[in-house]
Write a protein that holds these residues in place. Structure first.
Motif: not given
Length: 265
Positions: A27, A58, A71, A20
């Motif tokens: 991203d 996600i 994310l 994460l």
């Protein structure tokens, strides 16, 4: 297992928290890219990513032959609103730190995100979710309380007015403008979206509503923010004093449809 249980279980593992963190730093990453960040086999990373996706932390999107991972901070926002604000014991300190790290402002070009993907699961019909997005009597009850007006035809105008929910502003002032690209009620809406107070080009916003089991639908919001860094920072909730962006809006929408009142009602 409840949604909260899945999120807590997913966050309990340090490798999943690391993944994460990597997605927060940048991203839209591939499996191979994420695999290079952890000392684990490809199969092991796939297993962790699958658990994170099952928990809604996600989301994924196909890009050619590759699968990109994004994310989704909405479940963390819901955990914060339901639990961290409610309790202050030391047991939740780790989650508080995680939330702070995930939501801290992005400060370098290397961490800039041009596509944001958020997903929330709502116990409501597709039509109810569609109405909440596109009808002013609903939009003024959650998020930033703007009054939306849609002409749901290709090329039709979209505007969000300040209404009574934005203190100190003319209720008739247009705060966001755009046009409809395509509309397939109550499943998919594609539109342009531009905050009128920022000198940036219009961005592309896509809502996708999918019906699941037991009356639960998924709402996926994909925001392509190419060449609009200030808009990206605001919609991510990274601007001090400007609200929580899309994660807060979607969390508030879920609360409204499931309980009859928004989080701040």
């Amino acid at each position: 297992m409840t949604d909260d249980d899945q999120v807590f279980k997913a966050l309990a593992d340090p490798t999943r928290r690391l993944l994460l963190d990597r997605l927060f730093a940048r991203d839209g990453r591939t499996l191979s890219d994420l695999e290079s960040d952890v000392d684990m086999t490809r199969f092991g990373v796939m297993k962790h990513l699958r658990l994170l996706e099952d928990a809604g932390l996600i989301t994924t999107r196909k890009s050619g032959r590759e699968k990109l991972h994004f994310l989704n901070v909405v479940p963390i926002r819901l955990i914060h609103d339901r639990w961290i604000d409610k309790y202050t014991e030391s047991q939740v300190a780790a989650l508080t730190s995680l939330k702070t790290e995930l939501e801290q402002p992005m400060t370098t070009a290397a961490t800039a995100t041009t596509v944001q993907v958020h997903r929330v699961f709502i116990k409501a019909t597709p039509q109810a979710i569609w109405d909440a997005i596109t009808r002013p009597e609903w939009s003024k009850r959650y998020g930033y309380r703007a009054v939306v007006n849609y002409d749901l035809r290709p090329g039709g105008r979209f505007e969000a007015l300040a209404g009574d929910g934005m203190e100190g502003m003319d209720p008739t002032a247009c705060v966001v403008e755009g046009e409809v690209v395509s509309a397939d009620p109550p499943h998919r809406l594609v539109q342009t979206w531009r905050p009128t107070w920022l000198d940036e080009p219009a961005t592309t916003l896509t809502y996708e509503i999918k019906e699941g089991q037991d009356g639960v639908c998924s709402l996926t919001l994909t925001h392509d923010l190419q060449d609009a860094p200030q808009t990206a920072a605001q919609t991510a909730g990274n601007v001090e004093g400007a609200g929580g962006g899309w994660p807060e809006v979607l969390s508030d929408l879920k609360s409204l449809l499931e309980t009859g009142s928004g989080m701040y009602a």
